[in-house]
Design an enzyme around this catalytic site. Structure first.
Site, mmCIF file in Angstrom:
data_model
loop_
_atom_site.group_PDB
_atom_site.id
_atom_site.type_symbol
_atom_site.label_atom_id
_atom_site.label_comp_id
_atom_site.label_asym_id
_atom_site.label_seq_id
_atom_site.Cartn_x
_atom_site.Cartn_y
_atom_site.Cartn_z
ATOM 1 N N ARG A 175 6.091 -8.952 -2.956
ATOM 2 C CA ARG A 175 7.164 -8.068 -2.907
ATOM 3 C C ARG A 175 8.429 -8.620 -2.179
ATOM 4 O O ARG A 175 8.181 -9.684 -1.506
ATOM 5 C CB ARG A 175 6.882 -6.977 -2.088
ATOM 6 N N ARG A 233 0.323 -10.993 1.117
ATOM 7 C CA ARG A 233 0.131 -9.591 0.455
ATOM 8 C C ARG A 233 0.542 -9.830 -1.105
ATOM 9 O O ARG A 233 1.512 -10.529 -1.215
ATOM 10 C CB ARG A 233 0.917 -8.580 1.062
ATOM 11 N N LYS A 273 -1.976 0.085 6.333
ATOM 12 C CA LYS A 273 -1.930 1.600 6.275
ATOM 13 C C LYS A 273 -2.332 1.967 4.838
ATOM 14 O O LYS A 273 -2.955 2.773 4.627
ATOM 15 C CB LYS A 273 -0.521 2.201 6.655
ATOM 16 N N ARG A 317 12.207 -5.912 9.207
ATOM 17 C CA ARG A 317 11.250 -4.701 9.062
ATOM 18 C C ARG A 317 10.604 -4.557 10.249
ATOM 19 O O ARG A 317 10.439 -3.370 10.565
ATOM 20 C CB ARG A 317 10.298 -4.928 7.823
ATOM 21 N N ARG A 327 8.961 7.855 9.142
ATOM 22 C CA ARG A 327 9.516 6.577 9.567
ATOM 23 C C ARG A 327 10.251 6.522 10.639
ATOM 24 O O ARG A 327 10.464 5.563 11.336
ATOM 25 C CB ARG A 327 10.010 5.804 8.480
HETATM 26 P P1 ADP Z 1 0.881 -1.409 4.955
HETATM 27 O O1 ADP Z 1 0.542 -0.640 4.033
HETATM 28 O O2 ADP Z 1 0.683 -1.213 6.594
HETATM 29 O O3 ADP Z 1 2.309 -2.385 5.080
HETATM 30 P P2 ADP Z 1 -1.179 -3.015 3.415
HETATM 31 O O4 ADP Z 1 -2.319 -1.982 3.456
HETATM 32 O O5 ADP Z 1 -0.409 -3.394 2.315
HETATM 33 O O6 ADP Z 1 -0.167 -2.655 4.968
HETATM 34 O O7 ADP Z 1 -1.874 -4.401 4.004
HETATM 35 C C1 ADP Z 1 -1.104 -5.408 4.443
HETATM 36 C C2 ADP Z 1 -1.749 -6.770 3.801
HETATM 37 O O8 ADP Z 1 -3.013 -7.068 4.596
HETATM 38 C C3 ADP Z 1 -2.289 -6.535 2.401
HETATM 39 O O9 ADP Z 1 -2.155 -7.869 1.751
HETATM 40 C C4 ADP Z 1 -3.811 -6.283 2.648
HETATM 41 O O10 ADP Z 1 -4.392 -6.773 1.641
HETATM 42 C C5 ADP Z 1 -4.178 -6.766 3.633
HETATM 43 N N1 ADP Z 1 -5.121 -6.107 4.774
HETATM 44 C C6 ADP Z 1 -5.082 -4.880 4.912
HETATM 45 N N2 ADP Z 1 -6.238 -4.393 5.721
HETATM 46 C C7 ADP Z 1 -6.624 -5.862 6.079
HETATM 47 C C8 ADP Z 1 -7.688 -5.946 7.050
HETATM 48 N N3 ADP Z 1 -8.462 -5.073 7.592
HETATM 49 N N4 ADP Z 1 -7.933 -7.305 7.157
HETATM 50 C C9 ADP Z 1 -7.312 -8.298 6.750
HETATM 51 N N5 ADP Z 1 -6.528 -8.110 5.927
HETATM 52 C C10 ADP Z 1 -6.059 -6.936 5.564
HETATM 53 P P1 AMP Z 2 6.414 0.290 2.789
HETATM 54 O O1 AMP Z 2 5.881 0.344 1.212
HETATM 55 O O2 AMP Z 2 5.889 1.499 3.296
HETATM 56 O O3 AMP Z 2 6.042 -0.688 3.603
HETATM 57 O O4 AMP Z 2 7.973 0.469 2.530
HETATM 58 C C1 AMP Z 2 8.963 -0.331 2.047
HETATM 59 C C2 AMP Z 2 10.296 0.044 2.039
HETATM 60 O O5 AMP Z 2 10.653 1.204 1.630
HETATM 61 C C3 AMP Z 2 10.864 0.279 3.669
HETATM 62 O O6 AMP Z 2 11.109 -1.014 4.297
HETATM 63 C C4 AMP Z 2 11.910 1.011 3.594
HETATM 64 O O7 AMP Z 2 12.927 0.364 3.025
HETATM 65 C C5 AMP Z 2 11.623 2.138 2.248
HETATM 66 N N1 AMP Z 2 10.897 3.136 2.737
HETATM 67 C C6 AMP Z 2 9.730 3.558 2.644
HETATM 68 N N2 AMP Z 2 9.219 4.587 3.426
HETATM 69 C C7 AMP Z 2 10.337 5.014 3.863
HETATM 70 C C8 AMP Z 2 10.631 6.215 4.710
HETATM 71 N N3 AMP Z 2 9.719 6.944 5.012
HETATM 72 N N4 AMP Z 2 12.030 6.347 5.046
HETATM 73 C C9 AMP Z 2 12.764 5.526 4.855
HETATM 74 N N5 AMP Z 2 12.608 4.188 4.105
HETATM 75 C C10 AMP Z 2 11.437 4.326 3.544
#
Ligand code: ADP
Ligand code: AMP
Length: 213
Positions: free
Chosen positions: A160, A127, A13, A171, A88
Site C-alpha cells: 500500500r 504487509r 485489526k 500514521r 478513528r
Molecule cells: P490493521 O488492519 O490493524 O492495519 P492488518 O490486519 O492489515 O492490520 O495486519 C498488518 C500486517 O500484519 C499484515 O501484513 C498482516 O498479515 C500481519 N499480521 C496480522 N496479524 C498478525 C499476527 N498476529 N502476527 C504476525 N503478523 C500479523
Molecule cells: P486503514 O485501512 O484503516 O489503515 O486506513 C487507511 C487510511 O484510510 C487511513 O490512514 C486514513 O487516511 C483513511 N481512513 C480509514 N478509516 C478512516 C476513518 N475512520 N477516519 C478517517 N480516515 C480514515
C-alpha cells in the site's frame, strides 16, 4: 453483535475482523477498504480520500462518517458488524453512538489489539494488500500461496502507498494523537477488552473469541 476493533495501524485489526466476520457471519466493515476500493475505481470520493491517505492523515470526518453510516444502514448489517478502522477519533465515536442510540442500539464490544511500535513498523513494511477484495497478507507471517497473488481472488498483491516508511511514521503519530483516546472512551463505557496482538494470529483470534463467547 456490534464490535469495534481498536489498535494502531498494522496491529492486526483487519486480519482479526475478517476472521470474526466469518465465524459470526456478520460483515467486516473497513472504512480503509472502502476508500481503497474507491481509489482503485477512480471515483470522486476515492480521489478526495487519496489526498489525505497518501500523507498518513485522516480523511475528513464529514466524508468518512457519511460513508460509514450509509454502509451500516444496509440490510446485511442488521445482525451486527465488525468495524475496522472506524471510529478513528472521538467525534466519529460520538456520531456512531448517537446514530445507534436513535435506533435504541449500541456497540457491544470494543477490542483493542495491543502491539508495541517496534512490531508495527515490521508488520506494515511486510504487509501486502489485495485492492480487489481487501484481503491482507504478510510476506513473512501470512504469505499467500503464490507469491504476489491473492489466494482469495487471484488479483495482484501490492505494498500500500501508505505503508511506505515515511507515511507509517505519520500514521503512528496520528494514531497516538487522535485514535488512542478511544481506548479510554470505550473503557469508560465498560465495553473495552485488551488482547495481546503480538501473539500468533490464531492465538489472538482465540483470545477475542473467548471474550465474545
Ligand atoms: P490493521 O488492519 O490493524 O492495519 P492488518 O490486519 O492489515 O492490520 O495486519 C498488518 C500486517 O500484519 C499484515 O501484513 C498482516 O498479515 C500481519 N499480521 C496480522 N496479524 C498478525 C499476527 N498476529 N502476527 C504476525 N503478523 C500479523
Ligand atoms: P486503514 O485501512 O484503516 O489503515 O486506513 C487507511 C487510511 O484510510 C487511513 O490512514 C486514513 O487516511 C483513511 N481512513 C480509514 N478509516 C478512516 C476513518 N475512520 N477516519 C478517517 N480516515 C480514515
Amino acid at each position: 453483535m456490534k464490535i469495534v476493533m481498536l489498535g494502531a495501524p498494522g496491529a492486526g485489526k483487519g486480519t482479526q475482523a475478517e476472521m470474526l466476520a466469518k465465524k459470526y457471519d456478520i460483515p467486516h466493515v473497513s472504512t480503509g477498504d472502502i476508500f481503497r476500493m474507491n481509489i482503485k475505481n477512480g471515483t470522486e470520493l476515492g480521489m478526495e480520500a487519496k489526498k489525505y491517505m497518501d500523507q498518513g492523515l485522516l480523511v475528513p470526518d464529514e466524508l468518512t462518517v457519511r460513508i460509514l453510516l450509509d454502509r451500516v444502514a444496509k440490510e446485511d448489517c442488521t445482525k451486527g458488524y465488525v468495524l475496522d478502522g472506524f471510529p478513528r477519533n472521538i467525534p466519529q465515536a460520538n456520531v456512531l453512538d448517537d446514530a445507534l442510540s436513535k435506533l435504541g442500539d449500541k456497540i457491544d464490544y470494543a477490542i483493542n489489539v495491543d502491539v508495541p511500535d517496534e512490531n508495527i513498523i515490521r508488520r506494515m513494511s511486510g504487509r501486502r494488500a489485495c485492492l480487489a477484495c481487501g484481503a491482507t497478507y504478510h510476506i513473512e507471517h501470512v504469505p499467500p500461496k503464490k507469491e504476489g497473488i491473492c489466494d482469495k481472488c487471484g488479483q495482484e498483491l501490492v505494498l500500500r502507498d501508505d505503508d511506505k516508511p515515511e507515511t507509517v511514521k505519520n500514521r503512528l503519530q496520528v494514531y497516538k494523537e487522535q485514535t488512542q483516546p478511544l481506548i479510554d472512551f470505550y473503557g469508560k463505557k465498560g465495553i473495552l477488552h485488551n488482547v495481546d496482538g503480538t501473539q500468533d494470529m490464531n492465538e489472538v483470534f482465540e483470545a477475542i473469541v473467548a471474550i465474545l463467547g
